[in-house]
Design a protein around this motif. Sequence first.
Motif, PDB file in Angstrom:
ATOM      1  N   THR A 146      28.470  64.904  87.387  1.00 39.68           N
ATOM      2  CA  THR A 146      27.122  64.635  88.573  1.00 39.68           C
ATOM      3  C   THR A 146      27.119  63.557  89.499  1.00 39.68           C
ATOM      4  N   LEU A 147      26.253  63.705  90.119  1.00 36.25           N
ATOM      5  CA  LEU A 147      26.290  62.180  91.357  1.00 36.25           C
ATOM      6  C   LEU A 147      25.657  61.513  91.008  1.00 36.25           C
ATOM      7  N   GLN A 150      21.672  60.854  90.784  1.00 36.21           N
ATOM      8  CA  GLN A 150      21.400  62.703  90.276  1.00 36.21           C
ATOM      9  C   GLN A 150      20.366  61.907  88.624  1.00 36.21           C
ATOM     10  N   TRP A 227      18.995  72.040  86.855  1.00 31.39           N
ATOM     11  CA  TRP A 227      18.528  71.510  88.319  1.00 31.39           C
ATOM     12  C   TRP A 227      16.942  71.285  87.632  1.00 31.39           C
ATOM     13  N   TRP A 237      20.136  72.981  97.742  1.00 32.43           N
ATOM     14  CA  TRP A 237      20.666  71.710  96.977  1.00 32.43           C
ATOM     15  C   TRP A 237      22.145  71.175  97.298  1.00 32.43           C
ATOM     16  N   ASP A 240      22.962  70.778 100.501  1.00 32.87           N
ATOM     17  CA  ASP A 240      23.110  68.706 101.047  1.00 32.87           C
ATOM     18  C   ASP A 240      23.380  67.626 100.053  1.00 32.87           C
ATOM     19  N   ASN A 241      23.324  68.170  99.093  1.00 34.48           N
ATOM     20  CA  ASN A 241      23.992  66.793  97.732  1.00 34.48           C
ATOM     21  C   ASN A 241      25.514  67.658  97.368  1.00 34.48           C
ATOM     22  N   LEU A 242      25.706  68.233  96.844  1.00 29.69           N
ATOM     23  CA  LEU A 242      27.228  68.604  95.983  1.00 29.69           C
ATOM     24  C   LEU A 242      28.370  68.797  97.245  1.00 29.69           C
ATOM     25  N   GLN A 245      30.014  65.687  98.488  1.00 32.92           N
ATOM     26  CA  GLN A 245      30.331  64.848  97.530  1.00 32.92           C
ATOM     27  C   GLN A 245      31.229  65.519  96.842  1.00 32.92           C
TER      28      GLN A 245
END
Length: 478
Positions: A146-147, A150, A227, A237, A240-242, A245
Motif C-alpha cells: 500500500t502506498l 493511500q 480502491w 490511478w 499516476d500513483n503506482l 512508486q
Amino acid sequence: MAEKVLTKAASFYDVYERKSGAQDVTHYCPGCGHGVLHKLIAEAIDDFGIRDQTIFISPVGCSVFAYYYFRVGNIQVAHGRAPAVATGIKRTHPESIVISYQGDGDLAAIGGNNILQAANRGEKITVFFINNAIYGMTGGQMAPTTLIGQRTTTTPRGRTAANEGFPLKMCELISTLESPIYVERVALTDPKNTSKVRRAVRKALRNQIENKGFSFVEVLSACPSGWKMTSVQAKQWMVDNLLPQFPLGVFKDVSKELEPSERSKVVFSTENMNELLNIPSEENIRTDVPKPLTKFQNPRIILAGFGGQGILMLGLGLAQAGMQAGYHVSWIPSYGPEMRGGTANCHVILSEERIGSPTVSKPTVLVAMNLPSLEKFESQVEPGGLIIYDSSLINQSPKRKDVKVLGIPATEMADNLGNTRIANMIVLGAYIAITGIMPKDVVVDALPIFIKHKKLIPLNVQAIEKGMAFVDKNNGHA
Ligand SMILES: Cc1ncc(C[n+]2csc(CCOP(=O)(O)OP(=O)(O)O)c2C)c(N)n1
Ligand code: SF4
C-alpha cells in the motif's frame, strides 16, 4: 483474406464448475487484473504445449478460485505458503512446470518469509506476484505494498511511514539475492504495457521449461472494487500513483547466461532410507499379528503427562512397535514448556488404512499420567473408548461412564522396580494387554530402536510385563 478467430485458451476449462456463481465467467470484478493475467498465463501454457505438465498453485486471496479455471494440475494452499508447496512439488516432480500465483497480502505479508527463502534457495519455479496495493478479497485492508497516503479500511487516514513503514518493494528485495535468475516488474495499465506482461509471463515460463531457475514476475494490477473506483479511474490511478512508486523494468536477468537443461525426474535412492528412518523392511514386518477386538482397532491415541515421564517416548515406542506389527502409524509430539516440567502430550495413530492427518482431536484412547492431562483430555475421548490413568499420581477417577477406565499405579510400580522413569513402559504393557493390539514380543523387538541405552532394555521388558500382569490380575481385559 485470412481470418483469425479469437477463442478462449484451451488451458481454461470450457465450463467453470464452481459450486455457486456463473459457470461461464470468472468471479473477478470488472476491471480486475487477475482475469487478464490468467488469460496471458493460459495462452502461454497453450502455446508452449505444457498443459499436462503444469501445476498451478492458487493462494488465499481473490485468486483462490483459480483452480476452477485452469485446466491443469491445481492445488490451493494455505495463506502465503505457495512457495513452500511449490518447492515440495518441484523437488519431487522436477519434470513438472510449477506456477506459484500470489497476491501482495499473500506473498509480501503473511508469506513474506516463504517467498524470500524460496527465492534464496533458487527453486526452479515461476512466481507470478499480482500487486494491487491492497487486500482485495477481504475488503481492502492495507497490504505491505500500500502506498504512503493511500486510504484503506485499516489506514482510513492514509498509510504513514511513521505508523506502517514504507511500501515493500519485492522485485528490488528479491533481485538482491544471488539465486533468482529473472526478476521483472510489469503493469496491466494499457495495451503496450499489457504486451510487456505477456512477454514477461512467457519468459518466466520458458526459464522453467529450460530448467534454468527461479523466475519472479511482479504484475501491477487494478483493484477497482478495493480502491472504490471505476475501471477507467483505476487504470489512471495506477499510472499516476503506482508506477512512480513501483518502477517497471527488469531488475535481474541472468537467464541468457544459463544453458537449457533437461527437467529430468530425480530418482531418489531408497537404499538406506528405511534404516535411517527406522522403518522396518518388508521382511521384518509381522503378518501374523492377530487383530484386536473391533472396538480397539485403528486406535487414535492421546498420551499425556508431565515432562520427564517419558510420554513422547511412550508414543514413539508404540508407533515403532505398531509399524513392526504392520500398521500404518503416525506420531506427533507437542513440544512446549513441557520440556521444562509442564505438561507434555503426543498423538499416535495405528491404522490399517493410510493415515490422512496425524492430529487426534477425538481420541479413542487416552493415557493420562497426571491430573492436568486427565482434566484436559477426558471429555474428548470417544464414547466407548478407553482411558488409562496413573492412579499413583491421580487421586480421582475419571468421571466418564461411557468409556472403559483402567487406573494403574504405574509410578509406584516403577519405583518398586527401582526406576520411576520406567512407568511409561508399565503403561505400555497395560495398554497392549487390555486391547490385544499387538503381542508383547512385537513391542520387545522394537525396544532397541527407540531405547538408546541398550543395558536398560531388560528393565523395560520387565516393566512391560508388570503392566501386562497388572491387567491380568485386575481383570482389566476388555
Ligand atoms: C491464515 C489466514 N489469515 C488471514 C486470512 C484472511 N485473508 C483472506 S485473503 C487475505 C488477503 C488477500 O490479499 P492479497 O493477497 O493481496 O490478494 P487479493 O485478494 O488482493 O488478490 C486475507 C488476509 C486467511 N484467509 N487466512
Ligand atoms: S476485489 Fe479487487 S482483486 Fe478482488 S476480484 Fe475485485 S477487483 Fe479483483
